[in-house]
Each structure stands twice: as C-alpha cells, then as structure tokens.
Write a protein that holds these residues in place. Structure first.
Motif, PDB file in Angstrom:
ATOM      1  N   LEU A  12       0.829  -1.208   0.000  1.00 50.37           N
ATOM      2  CA  LEU A  12       0.000   0.000   0.000  1.00 50.37           C
ATOM      3  C   LEU A  12       0.862   1.255   0.000  1.00 50.37           C
ATOM      4  O   LEU A  12       0.505   2.264  -0.624  1.00 50.37           O
ATOM      5  N   LEU A  13       2.018   1.194   0.662  1.00 50.30           N
ATOM      6  CA  LEU A  13       2.913   2.345   0.690  1.00 50.30           C
ATOM      7  C   LEU A  13       3.509   2.598  -0.694  1.00 50.30           C
ATOM      8  O   LEU A  13       3.562   3.740  -1.160  1.00 50.30           O
ATOM      9  N   LEU A  15       2.167   1.561  -3.531  1.00 47.72           N
ATOM     10  CA  LEU A  15       1.052   1.935  -4.400  1.00 47.72           C
ATOM     11  C   LEU A  15       0.720   3.421  -4.259  1.00 47.72           C
ATOM     12  O   LEU A  15       0.371   4.078  -5.250  1.00 47.72           O
ATOM     13  N   THR A  16       0.848   3.957  -3.064  1.00 50.64           N
ATOM     14  CA  THR A  16       0.564   5.380  -2.856  1.00 50.64           C
ATOM     15  C   THR A  16       1.534   6.244  -3.646  1.00 50.64           C
ATOM     16  O   THR A  16       1.128   7.197  -4.321  1.00 50.64           O
ATOM     17  N   ARG A  17       2.835   5.926  -3.591  1.00 49.08           N
ATOM     18  CA  ARG A  17       3.813   6.729  -4.337  1.00 49.08           C
ATOM     19  C   ARG A  17       3.623   6.567  -5.836  1.00 49.08           C
ATOM     20  O   ARG A  17       3.707   7.546  -6.590  1.00 49.08           O
ATOM     21  N   THR A  19       0.863   5.718  -7.629  1.00 49.57           N
ATOM     22  CA  THR A  19      -0.348   6.374  -8.129  1.00 49.57           C
ATOM     23  C   THR A  19      -0.235   7.897  -8.059  1.00 49.57           C
ATOM     24  O   THR A  19      -0.705   8.600  -8.959  1.00 49.57           O
ATOM     25  N   ALA A  20       0.385   8.427  -6.995  1.00 52.23           N
ATOM     26  CA  ALA A  20       0.604   9.871  -6.922  1.00 52.23           C
ATOM     27  C   ALA A  20       1.552  10.326  -8.017  1.00 52.23           C
ATOM     28  O   ALA A  20       1.400  11.419  -8.575  1.00 52.23           O
ATOM     29  N   TYR A  64       2.461   5.022  10.397  1.00 48.77           N
ATOM     30  CA  TYR A  64       2.263   4.528   9.030  1.00 48.77           C
ATOM     31  C   TYR A  64       1.393   5.488   8.214  1.00 48.77           C
ATOM     32  O   TYR A  64       1.631   5.693   7.021  1.00 48.77           O
ATOM     33  N   VAL A  68       2.202   7.335   4.654  1.00 45.71           N
ATOM     34  CA  VAL A  68       1.342   7.358   3.467  1.00 45.71           C
ATOM     35  C   VAL A  68       1.237   8.777   2.914  1.00 45.71           C
ATOM     36  O   VAL A  68       1.347   9.006   1.699  1.00 45.71           O
ATOM     37  N   VAL A  69       1.058   9.759   3.811  1.00 50.83           N
ATOM     38  CA  VAL A  69       1.005  11.155   3.367  1.00 50.83           C
ATOM     39  C   VAL A  69       2.326  11.566   2.734  1.00 50.83           C
ATOM     40  O   VAL A  69       2.364  12.244   1.702  1.00 50.83           O
ATOM     41  N   GLU A  71       4.525   9.606   1.243  1.00 49.97           N
ATOM     42  CA  GLU A  71       4.676   8.937  -0.054  1.00 49.97           C
ATOM     43  C   GLU A  71       3.849   9.647  -1.128  1.00 49.97           C
ATOM     44  O   GLU A  71       4.300   9.816  -2.263  1.00 49.97           O
ATOM     45  N   ALA A  72       2.635  10.064  -0.773  1.00 54.25           N
ATOM     46  CA  ALA A  72       1.803  10.775  -1.739  1.00 54.25           C
ATOM     47  C   ALA A  72       2.443  12.100  -2.137  1.00 54.25           C
ATOM     48  O   ALA A  72       2.492  12.452  -3.330  1.00 54.25           O
TER      49      ALA A  72
END
Length: 258
Positions: A12-13, A15-17, A19-20, A64, A68-69, A71-72
């Motif tokens: 998920l981490l 995937l966040t980077r 997709t952003a 965590y 996520v923030v 990474e985005a």
C-alpha cells in the motif's frame, strides 16, 4: 498472517507513491489514458516493485499514516517537477503563436483538458512521439523504482520545506523557460524582422492594406522557418528530456537529504 500484514503495508505504501506519481507525470497523467487503466497499471507496477524494493518491516499505526502522506507528497512532487520541464514546449508554442497571430485560436488539449496554442499542441504531440521513440517512458518508470534509493520508504520527513528545494524549483523553471526561448527564438526573431519590413512598407506605400497582406506573409514565413529549423527543434526536445530526467534525480536527492 503476521507475514501478510507487513507485506500488505509495504504494498500500500508503494502503491501510494506510484499512483501519486502517475497523477502529475507527463504522458502517464494525460486524460487520453482512461483512469481505470492507469489504476490497474499502477497496481501491477506496485505489485512488481514490492518484491524488488528493499522495504523495511512496517506496521499499520499512526506513524504509518504519516508515511502514506509522505509517499503521496513525494510522488506528486517528482511528477510535478517533470511536468514543469515538459511545459516548456507549450511555452515555446505560445511564443511562436503570439508572433504569428495564432494566439486567438487556442484549442482544447485532449491530454490535459486545458486550452493550448496551436503550435504548442503540435510541439507537444511531436515531443510525446519523440519521447516514446527514445524509450523515455521507460526512463520515467525507472525514476519511480530508483526513487526508493534516494528517498527510503521509512524516512518520515523528507526535505519538503527546505530552502534548497525552493531554489531548485525556481532554477528548474528558469531552465525550462530558457529552453522554451531557445526553441522559439528562430521563428520569433524572423517574424520580428518581417514585422519591421512590413512597417517600412506601410510607411513607404500608404495605399497598401498592410493588415490584409501581413498575416498571410507572416504565416507563410513562419512555416518555412519551422520546416528549416525542425531538426533543431527535435534536438532541443531531446535536451529537454535530459533536463527532465536530471531534474527528477536532483529533486530525489534533495528530498532524501542528499
């Protein structure tokens, strides 16, 4: 189950980077690519990267969520710096269109949904085809992968607010503007001389309607110079791609604290 949770957290981490990154990255962020396909491609790319990127053991907790923030923001920043460099092509087209008289005939760019000058749209389409021909899209995807070497996933606070980052963004924009000026100056300078000649002609021959004669002459001269300078335009686009890749790497170094 204990091994599945850290793997899911790492996926998920990543995937966040990814997709952003795709939200602002040139070529991958264009509206011509359906959102569903971009999401599926990002999910598959993140799934492949979770087994190749050296990820620490993560737990889903308050820290965590901050990761996520982070990474985005990291993905958005890297994509934006690439988009700023690529926007030099639109700027160059705007310079030329203003001198040609095409500035009043903007078209809707199907890739970004914004209004774009005519020659800017032509240059942008040519640049995208050149980027694909040079495998530039592979280099952009490499940038996503190698970003974890500069900005580790467990690094909580990258240097978003550092003074050096602001200076870097300003210098990158200035470099892009300079390249846009270099791309457009042959045609702009030629049209300036044409305007000067038309002004002298209007003073020498007052009976001549210079507005009726001037527009076809300027358009014709512009296309002739554009045809002659097309090789130079392609070389400037290649230089622009190099600046884009180097700018992405330098931004990763700054965000990683290097």
């Amino acid at each position: 189950m204990e091994e599945l949770v850290p793997s899911l957290a790492a996926y998920l981490l990543i995937l966040t980077r990814v997709t952003a990154f795709f939200v602002t990255l040139p070529l991958f962020s264009y509206r011509a690519i359906p959102s569903t396909q971009r999401i599926i491609f990002g999910a598959l790319l993140a799934w492949a990267m979770v087994y190749t990127v050296d990820m620490p053991v993560l737990e889903i907790n308050g820290a965590y969520l901050l990761l996520v923030v982070k990474e985005a923001m990291t993905g958005l920043f890297i994509g934006i710096i690439a988009f700023i460099v690529m926007s030099a092509i639109q700027i160059a087209g705007g310079f030329i269109d203003f001198q040609m008289g095409f500035a009043i005939a903007n078209v809707i760019d199907p890739q970004t949904g914004a209004q774009s000058p005519l020659l800017g749209q032509f240059f942008n389409s040519l640049a995208i085809l050149l980027l694909l021909a040079l495998n530039g899209h592979h280099m952009l995807l490499d940038g996503i992968f190698y970003s974890y070497q500069f900005i580790p996933a467990d690094q909580l606070w990258p240097a978003f607010g550092q003074e050096g980052m602001v200076d870097f963004v300003i210098r990158t924009f200035a470099t892009s503007f300079a390249i846009a000026f270099q791309m457009s100056i042959p045609i702009v300078a030629t049209l300036f001389l044409v305007d000067l000649a038309l002004g002298i002609t209007a003073r020498a021959v007052p009976q001549l309607n210079i507005f009726v004669v001037g527009f076809p002459i300027k358009i014709g001269v512009s296309f002739i110079v554009l045809f002659i300078m097309m090789g130079v335009m392609v070389q400037m686009m290649k230089k622009l791609f190099e600046v884009m890749i180097i700018s992405m790497r330098d931004l990763m170094l700054i965000l990683g604290g290097g």
